[in-house]
Motif scaffolding. Structure first.
Motif, PDB file in Angstrom:
ATOM      1  N   PHE A   1       0.851  -1.187   0.000  1.00 31.25           N
ATOM      2  CA  PHE A   1       0.000   0.000   0.000  1.00 31.25           C
ATOM      3  C   PHE A   1       0.886   1.236   0.000  1.00 31.25           C
ATOM      4  CE2 PHE A   1      -2.804  -3.179   1.824  1.00 31.25           C
ATOM      5  CZ  PHE A   1      -4.039  -2.876   1.279  1.00 31.25           C
ATOM      6  N   ALA A   2       0.505   2.230  -0.793  1.00 31.19           N
ATOM      7  CA  ALA A   2       1.249   3.485  -0.822  1.00 31.19           C
ATOM      8  C   ALA A   2       0.302   4.615  -1.165  1.00 31.19           C
ATOM      9  CB  ALA A   2       2.388   3.422  -1.836  1.00 31.19           C
ATOM     10  N   GLY A   3       0.682   5.816  -0.811  1.00 37.01           N
ATOM     11  CA  GLY A   3      -0.068   6.980  -1.225  1.00 37.01           C
ATOM     12  C   GLY A   3       0.337   7.398  -2.621  1.00 37.01           C
ATOM     13  N   ASP A   4      -0.448   8.274  -3.218  1.00 38.02           N
ATOM     14  CA  ASP A   4      -0.124   8.711  -4.572  1.00 38.02           C
ATOM     15  C   ASP A   4       1.169   9.517  -4.591  1.00 38.02           C
ATOM     16  OD1 ASP A   4      -1.599  10.513  -3.052  1.00 38.02           O
ATOM     17  OD2 ASP A   4      -2.650  11.393  -4.757  1.00 38.02           O
ATOM     18  N   GLY A   5       1.379  10.359  -3.590  1.00 36.14           N
ATOM     19  CA  GLY A   5       2.610  11.139  -3.542  1.00 36.14           C
ATOM     20  C   GLY A   5       3.831  10.270  -3.348  1.00 36.14           C
ATOM     21  N   GLY A   6       3.774   9.353  -2.388  1.00 37.47           N
ATOM     22  CA  GLY A   6       4.908   8.488  -2.126  1.00 37.47           C
ATOM     23  C   GLY A   6       5.234   7.573  -3.281  1.00 37.47           C
ATOM     24  N   THR A   7       4.213   7.117  -3.999  1.00 32.37           N
ATOM     25  CA  THR A   7       4.439   6.228  -5.137  1.00 32.37           C
ATOM     26  C   THR A   7       5.324   6.883  -6.184  1.00 32.37           C
ATOM     27  OG1 THR A   7       2.329   5.106  -4.800  1.00 32.37           O
ATOM     28  CG2 THR A   7       3.303   4.945  -6.997  1.00 32.37           C
ATOM     29  N   MET A   8       5.137   8.192  -6.386  1.00 31.22           N
ATOM     30  CA  MET A   8       5.882   8.867  -7.445  1.00 31.22           C
ATOM     31  C   MET A   8       7.375   9.007  -7.140  1.00 31.22           C
ATOM     32  SD  MET A   8       3.814   9.186  -9.847  1.00 31.22           S
ATOM     33  CE  MET A   8       4.908  10.124 -10.919  1.00 31.22           C
TER      34      MET A   8
ATOM     35  N   PHE B   1      -0.099  -4.051  -5.814  1.00 30.09           N
ATOM     36  CA  PHE B   1       0.114  -2.701  -5.319  1.00 30.09           C
ATOM     37  C   PHE B   1      -1.215  -1.953  -5.284  1.00 30.09           C
ATOM     38  CE2 PHE B   1       3.621  -4.187  -7.960  1.00 30.09           C
ATOM     39  CZ  PHE B   1       4.680  -4.153  -7.070  1.00 30.09           C
ATOM     40  N   VAL B   2      -1.464  -1.274  -4.173  1.00 36.03           N
ATOM     41  CA  VAL B   2      -2.674  -0.465  -4.029  1.00 36.03           C
ATOM     42  C   VAL B   2      -2.244   0.968  -3.772  1.00 36.03           C
ATOM     43  CG1 VAL B   2      -4.811  -0.087  -2.764  1.00 36.03           C
ATOM     44  CG2 VAL B   2      -3.946  -2.425  -3.094  1.00 36.03           C
ATOM     45  N   ILE B   3      -2.618   1.868  -4.691  1.00 35.33           N
ATOM     46  CA  ILE B   3      -2.273   3.277  -4.555  1.00 35.33           C
ATOM     47  C   ILE B   3      -3.484   4.021  -4.004  1.00 35.33           C
ATOM     48  CG2 ILE B   3      -1.319   5.306  -5.704  1.00 35.33           C
ATOM     49  CD1 ILE B   3       0.402   2.671  -5.789  1.00 35.33           C
TER      50      ILE B   3
END
Length: 558
Positions: free
Chosen positions: A447-454, A472-474
């Motif tokens: 699991f990750a946030g949209d900001g962290g994923t980038m 992966f779940v964003i």
């Protein structure tokens, strides 16, 4: 002595002697001789990443899952610089890791050549130890020292700089396994009895525990001490399953950000047992007044630096948590009076009832608007939990969405749940890749946030290249949501009236197309915007034999 051969060959033989199976990295010209030799060592797999931060993040997930030092290869000063954020994460999280970095050569030290840099100096603040090999006859000795330091508590990353001309020179060193130290020391009986005396008569005891409990395998011993005392257990630097989340005495994590949030808990206790962490690891810790006047504080850790690091304690024990807690539980059973034991049993009973009630209320609130828009993370997590095996492995970097996820995906199995530790964005996606490499037969979800994923999206390409079937779940709310929460807290501390949130916390425009990005990196994906889409998306992800990404569109206020 071994037969003379180039050090670039000997160091790979050393990796073999230490049972290295993977090298995580991004290649460069100054390492080309060493990398070219890997063709003759097929039992060591080079896992290619498109960016150094992704390589270190993948290695971090692998090392946390295997409990063995990961081997990372970075390129020169620029490559090391790209990986430093993730190395900080590894240092704060005590991840065992050996990083090797190449450079042009000792012969060029006087030239200020293109790409030259003080790699050891760059890495000092994000490693346990950093060194540069300047004599090929000490190449293997230095590597063994690096692996020993990385694998000795407190664990952490180390750097070994390998100049190209040193790797090309001859060495006759033997490649032999690194000596691994047994650090499971026990405290003296006198110290254990004093700890029991300090804690036994408490009427509101608490335990502050961290990942040192996990590292020593002390979960059962911690539970026994907590149950004997009837003490609430609170996490600090808690990113592993140090106590099952469903244990009746586990209350959650203390404030990771603000000491004021932790103070209301710590200052209310009349006795405190700290184990496997230091006090307090928040971003903005309280400078004083953490413990109530007269409160007794006992601290157990293998890391002597952690004990009394920021606040005085009544008793500090430099010892292995598993052995020390087991002895302490025995001593408490002798030291505590019948009245003490009765009070502890009542605290245990009442705490279990409060905990069950709190969880039921939170889940009921989740259901109130389950069918409405925008979609909530809780609705998704509830459905996902229905379809996961008991031994699922979770890497959670969802941050603001973690509470909703954890209400349904319960962190009860040691080694099956990791969380970000160093406040460094970007560890979630590569961490899940590394976890899956280490556990190819288990279901792994990151699991990750949209900001962290980038920060480390390139890790998806590595998953596709090697068919690493992590899911992966964003959690996509178009914001750095944690910053929203933090600035609102800041306004309160500074008596600043509420006003619109800073524009730079909003990353919704232009919209990030995660499904398109995933496709461009070779990963299948689906976007979910409505509750009715959740079940089918979960089925697609879990049934697909390769890596799969879910772009979970949730409320911007989530």
């Amino acid at each position: 002595m071994a037969a003379s051969r180039p050090a670039r060959v000997a160091i790979i033989e050393q990796f073999q002697a230490d049972g290295i199976t993977h090298i995580f990295g991004n290649p460069g010209t100054v390492e080309q001789g060493f990398l070219d030799e890997l063709r003759r060592f097929p039992d060591i797999q080079y896992v290619l990443a498109l960016h150094e931060a992704a390589a270190v993040g993948i290695a971090d997930g692998w090392a946390r899952s295997t409990r063995r030092p990961a081997l990372v290869q970075l390129h020169y000063g620029v490559g090391l610089g790209n990986g430093i954020g993730m190395l900080y994460e590894a240092l704060r999280g005590q991840t065992p890791m050996v990083v090797i970095a190449g450079e042009a050569g000792v012969a060029y030290d006087s030239m200020d050549a293109q790409g030259s840099a003080d790699l050891v100096g760059m890495a000092k603040l994000v490693t346990k130890w950093s060194t540069r090999v300047v004599d090929p006859r000490s190449s293997l000795r230095m590597l063994r020292r690096a692996f020993k330091i990385a694998a000795t508590p407190p664990y952490g990353p180390v750097l070994v700089v390998l100049p190209a001309d040193v790797m090309d020179a001859e060495t006759d060193e033997d490649a032999v396994p690194t000596s691994v130290l047994d650090a499971a020391s026990a405290p003296s009986q006198d110290a254990v009895q004093e700890a029991a005396r300090l804690l036994s008569g408490a009427r509101h005891p608490i335990v502050i525990a961290g990942d040192g409990v996990h590292f020593s395998g002390a979960q059962d011993a911690l539970a026994r001490v907590a149950e004997t005392l009837g003490a609430e257990v609170w996490g600090a630097d808690w990113s592993e399953v140090n106590l099952p989340v469903d244990h009746p005495l586990y209350r959650g994590e203390l404030g990771r950000m603000f000491g004021t949030n932790s103070h209301r808990i710590t200052a209310a206790a009349d006795a405190v047992l700290v184990c496997g962490t230091y006090v307090m690891p928040e971003v903005f810790p309280a400078m004083d007044g953490v413990f109530a006047p007269g409160a007794k504080v006992v601290h157990i850790d293998l890391d002597a630096d952690a004990i009394a690091k920021n606040y005085p304690v009544d008793l500090g024990l430099v010892a292995d948590p598993r052995r020390a807690l087991g002895l302490l539980a025995d001593a408490l059973e002798v030291e505590m009076t019948p009245r003490d034991r009765a009070a502890a049993s009542e605290r245990l009973r009442a705490g279990a009832a409060r905990k069950a009630e709190t969880l039921a209320e939170a889940r009921a609130r989740d259901l109130e608007n389950a069918g409405s828009l925008p979609l909530s993370t809780a609705v998704f997590a509830q459905e996902l939990a229905k379809h996961l095996p008991d031994d699922v492995m979770i890497f959670d970097e969802a941050l603001s969405q973690s509470p909703a996820i954890s209400r349904y995906l319960r962190a009860n199995r040691p080694g099956h749940w990791h969380k970000s530790r160093g406040r460094t964005l970007g560890v979630g996606v590569p961490g899940a890749v590394g976890m899956k490499i280490a556990n190819p037969d288990r279901t792994v979800i990151g699991f990750a946030g949209d900001g962290g994923t980038m920060y480390t999206l390139q890790a998806l390409w590595t998953a596709a290249r090697y068919n690493i079937a992590a899911k992966f779940v964003i959690c996509n709310n178009g914001r750095y949501r944690t910053l929203d929460d933090n600035v609102e807290h800041y306004w309160g501390t500074q008596d600043i009236a509420e006003h619109p949130l800073p524009e730079m916390f909003d990353i919704s425009y232009p919209a990030i197309g995660f499904t398109q990005l995933a496709a461009s990196l070779g990963v299948r994906s689906v976007r979910i915007e409505k509750p009715q889409q959740v079940r089918d998306a979960v089925a697609q992800a879990l049934d697909y034999p390769g890596p799969f990404l879910i772009d979970l569109a949730i409320s911007r206020d989530s």
